[in-house]
Design an enzyme around this catalytic site. Structure first.
Site, PDB file in Angstrom:
ATOM      1  CB  ILE A  11      36.510  18.316 -56.422  1.00 33.98           C
ATOM      2  CG1 ILE A  11      35.856  17.641 -55.228  1.00 33.98           C
ATOM      3  CG2 ILE A  11      38.017  18.319 -56.306  1.00 33.98           C
ATOM      4  CD1 ILE A  11      34.368  17.455 -55.337  1.00 33.98           C
ATOM      5  CB  SER A  33      45.375  26.760 -58.991  1.00 39.91           C
ATOM      6  OG  SER A  33      44.599  25.812 -59.659  1.00 39.91           O
ATOM      7  NE  ARG A  34      47.796  23.769 -64.573  1.00 43.27           N
ATOM      8  CZ  ARG A  34      47.403  22.856 -65.447  1.00 43.27           C
ATOM      9  NH1 ARG A  34      48.276  22.299 -66.259  1.00 43.27           N
ATOM     10  NH2 ARG A  34      46.136  22.499 -65.494  1.00 43.27           N
ATOM     11  CE  LYS A  87      37.363   9.665 -56.452  1.00 40.54           C
ATOM     12  NZ  LYS A  87      36.556  10.232 -57.585  1.00 40.54           N
ATOM     13  CG  ASP A 165      36.904  10.204 -61.202  1.00 39.05           C
ATOM     14  OD1 ASP A 165      38.027  10.619 -60.869  1.00 39.05           O
ATOM     15  OD2 ASP A 165      35.842  10.765 -60.844  1.00 39.05           O
TER      16      ASP A 165
HETATM   17  P1  NAP Z   1      39.247  19.456 -62.610  1.00 35.83           P
HETATM   18  O1  NAP Z   1      38.272  20.538 -62.273  1.00 35.83           O
HETATM   19  O2  NAP Z   1      39.388  19.068 -64.044  1.00 35.83           O
HETATM   20  O3  NAP Z   1      40.703  19.749 -62.077  1.00 35.83           O
HETATM   21  C1  NAP Z   1      40.995  20.474 -60.912  1.00 35.83           C
HETATM   22  C2  NAP Z   1      42.118  21.448 -61.180  1.00 35.83           C
HETATM   23  O4  NAP Z   1      43.349  20.757 -61.225  1.00 35.83           O
HETATM   24  C3  NAP Z   1      42.024  22.160 -62.508  1.00 35.83           C
HETATM   25  O5  NAP Z   1      41.129  23.241 -62.466  1.00 35.83           O
HETATM   26  C4  NAP Z   1      43.458  22.584 -62.744  1.00 35.83           C
HETATM   27  O6  NAP Z   1      43.679  23.863 -62.168  1.00 35.83           O
HETATM   28  C5  NAP Z   1      44.270  21.521 -61.996  1.00 35.83           C
HETATM   29  N1  NAP Z   1      44.919  20.672 -62.981  1.00 35.83           N
HETATM   30  C6  NAP Z   1      44.338  19.983 -64.002  1.00 35.83           C
HETATM   31  N2  NAP Z   1      45.255  19.345 -64.733  1.00 35.83           N
HETATM   32  C7  NAP Z   1      46.455  19.635 -64.173  1.00 35.83           C
HETATM   33  C8  NAP Z   1      47.779  19.311 -64.490  1.00 35.83           C
HETATM   34  N3  NAP Z   1      48.071  18.525 -65.541  1.00 35.83           N
HETATM   35  N4  NAP Z   1      48.764  19.777 -63.691  1.00 35.83           N
HETATM   36  C9  NAP Z   1      48.483  20.573 -62.641  1.00 35.83           C
HETATM   37  N5  NAP Z   1      47.230  20.939 -62.298  1.00 35.83           N
HETATM   38  C10 NAP Z   1      46.236  20.480 -63.057  1.00 35.83           C
HETATM   39  O7  NAP Z   1      38.897  18.116 -61.805  1.00 35.83           O
HETATM   40  P2  NAP Z   1      37.955  17.870 -60.542  1.00 35.83           P
HETATM   41  O8  NAP Z   1      36.610  17.442 -60.999  1.00 35.83           O
HETATM   42  O9  NAP Z   1      38.056  19.005 -59.583  1.00 35.83           O
HETATM   43  O10 NAP Z   1      38.657  16.550 -59.980  1.00 35.83           O
HETATM   44  C11 NAP Z   1      39.902  16.608 -59.324  1.00 35.83           C
HETATM   45  C12 NAP Z   1      40.015  15.411 -58.399  1.00 35.83           C
HETATM   46  O11 NAP Z   1      38.907  15.436 -57.491  1.00 35.83           O
HETATM   47  C13 NAP Z   1      39.942  14.070 -59.135  1.00 35.83           C
HETATM   48  O12 NAP Z   1      40.846  13.161 -58.570  1.00 35.83           O
HETATM   49  C14 NAP Z   1      38.507  13.619 -58.907  1.00 35.83           C
HETATM   50  O13 NAP Z   1      38.390  12.198 -58.873  1.00 35.83           O
HETATM   51  C15 NAP Z   1      38.214  14.205 -57.537  1.00 35.83           C
HETATM   52  N6  NAP Z   1      36.797  14.432 -57.311  1.00 35.83           N
HETATM   53  C16 NAP Z   1      36.020  15.039 -58.263  1.00 35.83           C
HETATM   54  C17 NAP Z   1      34.648  15.166 -58.058  1.00 35.83           C
HETATM   55  C18 NAP Z   1      33.732  15.806 -59.078  1.00 35.83           C
HETATM   56  O14 NAP Z   1      32.490  15.785 -58.883  1.00 35.83           O
HETATM   57  N7  NAP Z   1      34.219  16.391 -60.165  1.00 35.83           N
HETATM   58  C19 NAP Z   1      34.079  14.688 -56.863  1.00 35.83           C
HETATM   59  C20 NAP Z   1      34.918  14.135 -55.888  1.00 35.83           C
HETATM   60  C21 NAP Z   1      36.265  14.006 -56.128  1.00 35.83           C
HETATM   61  P3  NAP Z   1      44.701  24.892 -62.870  1.00 35.83           P
HETATM   62  O15 NAP Z   1      44.447  24.832 -64.350  1.00 35.83           O
HETATM   63  O16 NAP Z   1      44.338  26.213 -62.258  1.00 35.83           O
HETATM   64  O17 NAP Z   1      46.066  24.423 -62.494  1.00 35.83           O
END
Ligand code: NAP
Length: 304
Positions: A11, A33-34, A87, A165
């Site tokens: 996101i 970010s890690r 969110k 979610d």
């Molecule tokens: P994601 O790509 O799986 O996670 C985002 C980043 O967070 C990862 O690349 C990772 O970066 C970091 N992360 C993951 N686990 C972690 C941990 N245990 N500790 C610290 N950092 C961690 O997820 P996403 O889809 O972007 O979703 C993230 C948020 O945005 C959620 O709350 C989701 O509901 C919301 N969201 C998502 C979407 C969608 O379409 N996917 C849409 C709207 C909102 P590093 O490994 O570099 O640290």
């Protein structure tokens, strides 16, 4: 204002980085970010290190999944930074209340964002419904988890919330457009036998409001809320982007700024300027209620 973006994943790359790049209010000054980085932007792998090294960055936006987010938010608030939360705003209601108290004490802004509320036709729908009697409402929120969360196992781990979610996006719209609050009375949650969170849910609320969330929908995706009033039927579809009243195009959106995330960042700029806190937890409370009240049904295992 300078801002740091933490949790560079799906996101952040899809929405936050472009919204910040296009915003007149913000300069993306660092990432935390890690593994993830943004080309040309100073990158930190540790939040404490960024907070220490960049006292000039007064605002932090957190885009990692909900379970790890609290520790990042707490560190930022305690370091006197304003914080914007993706969110859902946390993994539990209690931690959200704790963050609110911390932000108040630190005198910083805290924003629980609900991007779907910023969809173009949500505000016109709210206005349309404001003085009407609601007879019934039904949410159909059916999407393909493989498309929107490719390989993201965290969504099926404790705190990942499963189909809530995306479902919480529908609830964020519902709680914004209904003229009076409703509360959950019944729910069935469908858990894949190999997973910790539901892949589908059926909900019933007071006020004759029902919801059908499903993460197994392939092909066309459905994000629709239908509301029957005493004199009309409103259909908000495409996640809030399209509004029809009795089959005809509804009133237009008056906001000239397009895009959910550009609007969230504009809201955050206003919040910081005013020194406010915006932590509306109503959508999250409905999800918590569903986990407390919902009957559990086991369904076929799920693999990405
Ligand atoms: P994601 O790509 O799986 O996670 C985002 C980043 O967070 C990862 O690349 C990772 O970066 C970091 N992360 C993951 N686990 C972690 C941990 N245990 N500790 C610290 N950092 C961690 O997820 P996403 O889809 O972007 O979703 C993230 C948020 O945005 C959620 O709350 C989701 O509901 C919301 N969201 C998502 C979407 C969608 O379409 N996917 C849409 C709207 C909102 P590093 O490994 O570099 O640290």
């Amino acid at each position: 204002m300078k801002i740091a973006l933490a949790g560079i994943g799906k996101i952040a790359v899809d929405q936050h980085v472009p919204a910040l790049a296009a915003s007149p209010d913000w300069e993306l000054a660092a990432t935390v970010s890690r593994r993830g980085t943004v080309e040309g932007i100073e990158a930190f792998t540790d939040m404490a290190a960024m907070l220490e090294a960049r006292p000039d960055i007064r605002v932090v936006s957190l885009a990692m999944p909900p379970v790890p987010r609290f520790a990042y938010a707490e560190a930022a608030i305690r370091a006197g930074r304003h914080v914007m939360l993706e969110k859902p705003p946390g993994a539990t209601l209690s931690e959200c209340h704790a963050l609110t108290a911390m932000a108040r004490e630190a005198g910083v802004s805290l924003y629980a964002t609900w991007h779907s509320r910023e969809a173009a036709m949500v505000a016109p729908a709210r206005l349309w419904l404001a003085d009407r009697v609601i007879r019934r409402a039904h949410i159909t929120w059916r999407e393909d988890v493989r498309k929107w969360h490719p390989g993201q196992d965290w969504v099926f781990e404790p705190g990942g919330m499963g189909v809530f979610d995306p479902g919480i996006n529908a609830l964020s719209i519902l709680t914004a457009i209904l003229p009076a609050p409703v509360h959950l009375t019944e729910a069935t949650l469908e858990f894949p036998e190999n997973r910790q969170t539901p892949i589908a849910a059926q909900l019933a609320f007071t006020g004759n409001v029902t919801a059908d969330f499903d993460w197994r929908q392939e092909g066309p995706q459905t994000w629709t809320i239908q509301v029957e009033t005493d004199d009309s039927t409103l259909v908000l579809s495409d996640g809030g982007a399209t509004l029809m009243i009795d089959g005809a195009e509804g009133p237009r959106d008056e906001d000239t700024l397009a895009g959910e995330y550009p609007r969230l960042y504009r809201n955050m700029a206003h919040l910081v300027a005013e020194g406010g806190i915006d932590m509306d937890l109503a959508p999250f409370a409905h999800v918590a209620d569903a986990f407390m009240l919902g009957a559990r049904k086991t369904v076929a295992p799920f693999e990405f």
